[in-house]
Motif scaffolding. Structure first.
Motif, PDB file in Angstrom:
ATOM      1  N   ASP A 196       0.470  -1.306  -0.018  1.00 11.37           N
ATOM      2  CA  ASP A 196      -0.130   0.161  -0.577  1.00 11.37           C
ATOM      3  C   ASP A 196       1.170   1.632  -0.261  1.00 11.37           C
ATOM      4  N   GLN A 197       0.723   2.002  -0.919  1.00  9.50           N
ATOM      5  CA  GLN A 197       1.322   3.564  -1.276  1.00  9.50           C
ATOM      6  C   GLN A 197       1.109   4.688  -0.312  1.00  9.50           C
ATOM      7  N   ARG A 198       0.178   4.707   0.578  1.00 12.76           N
ATOM      8  CA  ARG A 198      -0.134   5.579   1.276  1.00 12.76           C
ATOM      9  C   ARG A 198       0.514   5.583   2.134  1.00 12.76           C
ATOM     10  N   PRO A 199       0.541   7.175   3.224  1.00  6.88           N
ATOM     11  CA  PRO A 199       1.304   7.269   4.080  1.00  6.88           C
ATOM     12  C   PRO A 199       0.876   6.614   5.287  1.00  6.88           C
ATOM     13  N   SER A 200       2.128   6.566   5.742  1.00  7.45           N
ATOM     14  CA  SER A 200       2.270   5.375   7.401  1.00  7.45           C
ATOM     15  C   SER A 200       1.043   6.255   8.163  1.00  7.45           C
ATOM     16  N   LEU A 201       0.872   7.023   8.409  1.00  2.83           N
ATOM     17  CA  LEU A 201      -0.931   7.127   9.129  1.00  2.83           C
ATOM     18  C   LEU A 201      -1.950   7.710   8.309  1.00  2.83           C
TER      19      LEU A 201
END
Length: 196
Positions: free
Chosen positions: A100-105
């Motif tokens: 998943d390439q979304r930010p870690s938060l």
């Protein structure tokens, strides 16, 4: 009434038998995984959703069915650190899964189809709510990244910061959108102004 254990809150009208059975099932599933449960690394939260027990885990959202098996609800395998149910909506927060390439938060996510699909509501890349509660349009989150308590009165679209979060568990009142109870170090607190 709110029955709390290690940051997990179950709200009325759940009866004591349901609470006991849910707690026992969660304990058994976490401590004694079988082959059917092998895909779950850790259970963070559980909630009752439409008479079903749903599990927020390190590997996504799962249903616990009557046959005693975990069934993945959605293809999204994000780390469900916070989980809250209100009416037909499920809110979640946490971290992206593998690939998943979304930010870690992940901020606040919402599902209106029982957890099958998720929509980003707000705070992507800014918050990770490990403590998450919802009642109607009110959503309260304890952010593990900043340590702050956040509250929204418009279903998570906009937020107010309430300072350092010292609460282990929160129960929102269905009787008023600014009323809640909270536990901190064995003491019970109440608010009638949304934690202001």
């Amino acid at each position: 009434d709110a029955i709390c254990r290690e940051g997990l809150v179950m709200k009325a009208p759940i009866n004591r038998s349901q609470v006991f059975i849910s707690s026992l099932l969660t304990f058994i599933l976490a401590m004694f995984p079988t082959e059917a449960h092998a895909s779950i690394a850790h259970i963070h939260h559980f909630e009752i959703f439409q008479n079903r027990l749903i599990l927020g885990t390190h590997n996504g959202l799962f249903d616990f069915n009557a046959e005693g098996k975990h069934l993945r609800i959605s293809r999204s395998n994000f780390d469900v650190m916070g989980l809250a149910v209100t009416g037909d909506l499920i809110y979640a927060s946490g971290h992206p899964g593998e690939g998943d390439q979304r930010p870690s938060l992940l901020g606040l996510l919402k599902s209106s189809d029982g957890g099958k699909t998720w929509r980003q509501v707000s705070l992507l890349g800014k918050t990770d709510f490990h403590l998450l509660e919802a009642s109607g349009d009110v959503v309260v989150g304890g952010d593990s990244a900043s340590g702050e308590l956040f509250i929204s009165e418009d279903a998570g679209r906009s937020w107010k910061r309430r300072g350092l979060n010292n609460f282990e568990a929160i129960a929102l009142s269905p009787l008023g959108k600014n009323a809640a109870f909270a536990l901190s170090r064995g003491r019970l607190f109440s608010t009638t102004d949304g934690f202001a």
